[in-house]
Every structure is written in C-alpha cells, then in structure tokens.
Design a protein around this motif. Sequence first.
Motif, mmCIF file in Angstrom:
data_model
loop_
_atom_site.group_PDB
_atom_site.id
_atom_site.type_symbol
_atom_site.label_atom_id
_atom_site.label_comp_id
_atom_site.label_asym_id
_atom_site.label_seq_id
_atom_site.Cartn_x
_atom_site.Cartn_y
_atom_site.Cartn_z
ATOM 1 N N SER A 152 0.875 -1.171 0.211
ATOM 2 C CA SER A 152 -0.175 -0.008 -0.036
ATOM 3 C C SER A 152 0.843 1.243 0.054
ATOM 4 C CB SER A 152 -0.914 -0.083 1.140
ATOM 5 O OG SER A 152 -0.170 0.162 2.214
ATOM 6 N N GLY A 153 0.428 2.040 -0.899
ATOM 7 C CA GLY A 153 1.169 3.638 -0.716
ATOM 8 C C GLY A 153 2.294 3.390 -1.993
ATOM 9 N N ALA A 154 2.156 2.317 -2.993
ATOM 10 C CA ALA A 154 3.091 2.143 -3.846
ATOM 11 C C ALA A 154 2.786 3.113 -4.987
ATOM 12 C CB ALA A 154 3.111 0.851 -4.232
ATOM 13 N N GLY A 155 1.479 3.338 -5.382
ATOM 14 C CA GLY A 155 1.109 4.286 -6.400
ATOM 15 C C GLY A 155 0.011 3.529 -7.442
ATOM 16 N N LYS A 156 -0.692 2.399 -6.904
ATOM 17 C CA LYS A 156 -1.312 1.582 -7.865
ATOM 18 C C LYS A 156 -2.763 2.339 -7.993
ATOM 19 C CE LYS A 156 -1.542 -1.664 -4.817
ATOM 20 N NZ LYS A 156 -0.859 -1.189 -3.664
ATOM 21 N N SER A 157 -3.311 2.803 -6.909
ATOM 22 C CA SER A 157 -4.624 3.567 -7.318
ATOM 23 C C SER A 157 -4.436 4.753 -8.129
ATOM 24 C CB SER A 157 -5.315 3.852 -5.708
ATOM 25 O OG SER A 157 -5.575 2.654 -5.270
ATOM 26 N N THR A 158 -3.278 5.370 -7.610
ATOM 27 C CA THR A 158 -2.934 6.482 -8.598
ATOM 28 C C THR A 158 -2.710 6.153 -10.031
ATOM 29 O OG1 THR A 158 -1.531 7.817 -6.541
ATOM 30 C CG2 THR A 158 -1.413 8.532 -8.742
ATOM 31 N N THR A 159 -2.090 5.098 -10.282
ATOM 32 C CA THR A 159 -1.973 4.625 -11.713
ATOM 33 C C THR A 159 -3.319 4.387 -12.471
ATOM 34 O OG1 THR A 159 0.044 3.779 -11.298
ATOM 35 C CG2 THR A 159 -0.654 3.164 -13.219
HETATM 36 N N1 LIG Z 1 -4.852 12.940 -3.395
HETATM 37 C C1 LIG Z 1 -3.749 12.652 -3.023
HETATM 38 N N2 LIG Z 1 -3.016 13.756 -2.776
HETATM 39 C C2 LIG Z 1 -1.538 13.486 -2.356
HETATM 40 N N3 LIG Z 1 -1.049 12.342 -2.130
HETATM 41 C C3 LIG Z 1 -1.553 11.399 -2.371
HETATM 42 C C4 LIG Z 1 -3.094 11.539 -2.865
HETATM 43 N N4 LIG Z 1 -3.484 10.094 -3.026
HETATM 44 C C5 LIG Z 1 -2.607 9.414 -2.788
HETATM 45 N N5 LIG Z 1 -1.373 10.029 -2.258
HETATM 46 C C6 LIG Z 1 -0.199 9.340 -1.941
HETATM 47 O O1 LIG Z 1 0.384 8.747 -3.278
HETATM 48 C C7 LIG Z 1 1.065 7.633 -2.814
HETATM 49 C C8 LIG Z 1 0.574 6.569 -3.836
HETATM 50 O O2 LIG Z 1 -0.929 6.306 -3.219
HETATM 51 P P1 LIG Z 1 -1.866 5.395 -3.922
HETATM 52 O O3 LIG Z 1 -1.911 5.520 -5.209
HETATM 53 O O4 LIG Z 1 -3.355 5.136 -3.256
HETATM 54 O O5 LIG Z 1 -1.156 3.876 -3.491
HETATM 55 P P2 LIG Z 1 -1.605 2.400 -3.319
HETATM 56 O O6 LIG Z 1 -3.010 2.332 -4.342
HETATM 57 O O7 LIG Z 1 -0.543 1.461 -4.123
HETATM 58 O O8 LIG Z 1 -1.901 2.086 -1.950
HETATM 59 C C9 LIG Z 1 0.882 7.523 -1.204
HETATM 60 O O9 LIG Z 1 1.983 8.058 -0.721
HETATM 61 C C10 LIG Z 1 -0.237 8.405 -0.904
HETATM 62 O O10 LIG Z 1 -0.087 8.973 0.156
#
Ligand SMILES: Nc1ncnc2c1ncn2[C@@H]1O[C@H](COP(=O)(O)OP(=O)(O)O)[C@@H](O)[C@H]1O
Lengths: 286, 238
Positions: free
Chosen positions: A40-47
């Motif tokens: 978690s926190g890797a950036g998967k959801s962001t991708t």
């Molecule tokens: N809206 C946001 N604003 C700033 N930072 C964010 C936001 N959403 C996620 N992050 C950060 O980006 C990184 C990747 O998050 P995320 O893509 O959710 O990871 P995963 O889905 O792999 O758990 C994390 O460090 C998280 O804290």
Amino acid sequence: MVAIQVKGLRFTYPKQTEETIKSIDFSVEQGSIFGLLGPSGAGKSTTQKILTKLITDYQGEITFLGKDLRSYKKDFYEVVGVGFEMPIHFNKLTALENLKYFAALYKKNIDYIELLKKVGLYEARNQEVGTFSKGMKVRLNFVRALLNDPDVLFLDEPTNGLDPKNAKVMKDLILEYQKQGKTIIITTHLMGDVEQLCDQVVFMTKGKLSEMATPRELKIKYGKKEVKVEYDGHGVTSFQTFPLLGLGQNHEFIQLLQEQQVETIHSGETSLEEIFIKVTGETKYE
Amino acid sequence: MNSFLHLLKGEVLRLVRYKIIFFGILVSLIWVVLIYFLDAQTAKGFMPFLAMLDAGMMSVILLGATFFLEKQEGSIKTLLVSPVSLVQVLAAKVGSAIISAMISVVMVLGSGFVFHGIQTNFLLVFLYVFVIVLSHTAIGYVITLRSKDFMSMMMKFAGLSLLLMIPSFLYLLGVIEEQLNWLLLLSPMYAAQYLIQSIHSSADLLLIVGSTLYLALLGTFLYGKVVYPRFKEFAIGG
Ligand SMILES: Nc1ncnc2c1ncn2[C@@H]1O[C@H](COP(=O)(O)OP(=O)(O)O)[C@@H](O)[C@H]1O
Ligand SMILES: [Mg+2]
C-alpha cells in the motif's frame, strides 16, 4: 493486440514534492488480466486513476485502444468500467436504486439483477447501501463497474475486505468475464489474487515498476531450483535437498529414492511474496 | 440533455432522501411565521431580505453539506467515471439548487400574499432566483474547493457573508445615499435582495437589468474559470 500502452508515465500530486509515479512503462494485452501488484502506498490506485482519466495532468504517453488517452471524451466511459477500492454509492439509496440510477447513464447495460444474484446481493437489493457491510459494498462496487458491459475493466483491490468464500466468487466472476474477451486490469496487494488471476504482472514499489512477467515466469526465474526429499531415517524424519539441474543423473538422489522410505518430495516453490522481496530489493513486504 | 434530466432527477431524489430539502423548508417555515406576525408594510420590506437568505445563503449551505457528504460517500467519483460531462453534473446541481430555492422563495413570497395581499410576479421571481442561485452556488463552490471539510467551509462562508451583507443592513437601516446604490450592488447578496425587492417596490430599471446581468455573468465566470477546472481533482482527491 495491445489494449493499453504506457510510456514514461510520471505524476506528482499537487503540493507534493516527490513524484508519486516515477516514469513507468508497461503494456496490457487485449483479452488478458493484467496485475499491478505492490504494497500500500506504492501508487497503484494513482496509476488506475490516471488510466481511467480521473487524473489528467500526467506526463508521458498513454495509448488506449489505439488512440491517445487524452483524446477521449465522455464516451470513454461507455467502454470502460471502473471498480474502486473505497465505497462509492449513495448511502441513503438502496442498492437497486443506485444501480438503476447509474445504469440509465449508459447506452448499453448488462443484466445487473443476474449479477446481483451471482455476488449474493440480490436479497439485499432493497436495502439502503449505508447499512451494507464492507464486504457487501465491495461486491456492489463490482456490479457497478460492470454495469455497461465494459470492454476494459479496471478493478482496484477487488478482493480486499472479502471473506475467502466471497473472494473466490469474485475471482471466478473475473475469470468468467475475461472469457468473454474482455481486458481486465487489477491492482492488488494480495499475492493470491495475482497467482490465481493474472496473465501478466508487474511489481510496483514507491512509484516504480519491476519488469513485466507472467506469474509462472517469475517463479521459474526466481524460484529455488532444487528438490527437497523427506524420508524416514530410523524413526525420525530426515531430509536432503538436490539441485534440479541433472537430477536424473544424480546418484545420491537416485540412491536415496531406492534405499529410503520417502515421505514427501517438494520442488523449491518460492512464493511470489519472496520473489517480490527479491525483485524490488524491499526488505519487507507490507 | 437526456442525461442532464436524469442527473437532475437524481439530485432532487437525494435532496429528499438525505432530508436536505426539509431543512430548507423548515427555515422557510420560520420566515412564514415571521411574516404572519409582521404588518403589511414591514413584511413588504423584509420579504426580499428573507428571499435572498433562502435563494442565496441557504443554497450555499445546502450545497456545501451535499458536496462534503457526497465526497465522503465517494458517490461523486462514480458519476465522474460515467459517460456524462462535468458540465452536465454541475448543471444538474445548480438545477436542483434552483428547485429547492424556488420552493422556499415561493413559501416566503406566497405567505406575503396570503397574509397581507402582497402580489408577486412569479415569472420574474423565477428569472431572478435563477441568476441568484447561479451566482451564489458558484461562490459556494469556490469556497468549498478551498476547504477541507464542511465546518471550515461554513466558517469561511460566514465570514464572507458578514462582509457581503453590510450593504443589506445599510439598506435596512436606510442610510444609503441614492447615488451610491449601484456600488452596493457589487455585493451579490445585496444584488439578490435588490432584484427580489424590485418586484414589489419601485426600482431603477437600469439597476435591475444591471444586477441581473452582473449575477449571471459572475456565476458563469466563476463556474467556468474556477469551479469547472478544479472540481474533478478536488472531488476525487484524498
Ligand atoms: N490525493 C492525494 N494527494 C496527495 N497524495 C496522495 C493522494 N492520493 C494518494 N497520495 C499519495 O500517493 C502515494 C500512492 O498512493 P496510492 O496510489 O493510493 O497507493 P496504493 O494504491 O498503491 O496503495 C501515497 O504515498 C499516497 O499517500
Ligand atoms: Mg490503492
């Protein structure tokens, strides 16, 4: 055919100094299940948010079904389904009201009543979503993502929060959906999901990607290449290990098989979890 | 257009289900009681102020409450991955705000007629409510997009309202110089009040047209330049 091609994708959240996605490349074959695996926190959801056009100010090139992702307008969502890891429904509307409401926005619908039955939510269809358990919400999200019978389906942690039985149902439905020729992109932090579902997998850590491979390739490449034989050595279980290479000519091994009472034989099965640690250099997973 | 109507229907259904509309009606009921106890002349002077509170301020409060609720539920995300444009989503939200504002304003101005025989041209009311809601919800969203939760949004809005209501109080106290009237109209809240008031009392046609255009343009500008570009990122962000 390639469904999605990502080249040099970078992204930094506003007010953040460090890049969340650090120049990643990968491609997703049409009709395959692609796994984005990482802690978690890797950036998967962001991708996933970038690939589903929820985040648009990224750098790099993304080609979606042959066209630049940026060139798509709202019709993009007629062919794409998005499953979120967080709840996304109107709490004061019932499950059925929610689905009806969103279904009416599409040109094409699946039989969502049937799907509600398959995920075990049919009995709860007239219940307000606010009263649903976490697992029920996850399953409803899945139905919502499939409402428009999408050609490309994104699922963010689709089994997270489900009990083993429902997780199994969910995985079977995902595999069934793939059989209809659909492309599915899954993000997950669970090794089991990847092993059972994915044709291709990449590891993601801190915004970077490992090489792309099939789960099987990874196991062959990084797995321990040895067999472990357990046998009865005068009342106590003893064991010996042998390299897989040239096993048929290995006299000690053959002798052992001939002379001892063998109890078990295992080839060195490295779990994806161990491979993950090797590939990414992370000392600890999760 | 079809999607817009569907979205609007959904917005209205939720106003009812989340009991947001009842909160608005409850406040208007208080005004109705107030108007009942006032004499005709005072009621006539007071009604535009109350209507401005309903169409202007209440719609901002309801918008803020709805927005943070939908953000918390995540339901706004689902809409944003549907084949509808953000313009349609925002238009439906303005549409539902106009409907709930109309309900309240009709209650206020209607009770003026019932209790005191004060007649109202409701076609004009609709036009004015339209521009009032457009401009005020735009301001509401600009504040919302800069706040982390409903409470902090309300604090900012309360501060801004105090500032923007100074002209209304000056007017109520009758200390405005006639020539300076147009300057006070720069406050959208006062412009709103002026428009409603022009229905019952004599008013300068130029100022009426000017206020209507001003509110319409202010709303369009804020939606186009501030709300639209930032809405999506804010709605999905952490
Ligand atoms: N809206 C946001 N604003 C700033 N930072 C964010 C936001 N959403 C996620 N992050 C950060 O980006 C990184 C990747 O998050 P995320 O893509 O959710 O990871 P995963 O889905 O792999 O758990 C994390 O460090 C998280 O804290
Ligand atoms: Mg995630």
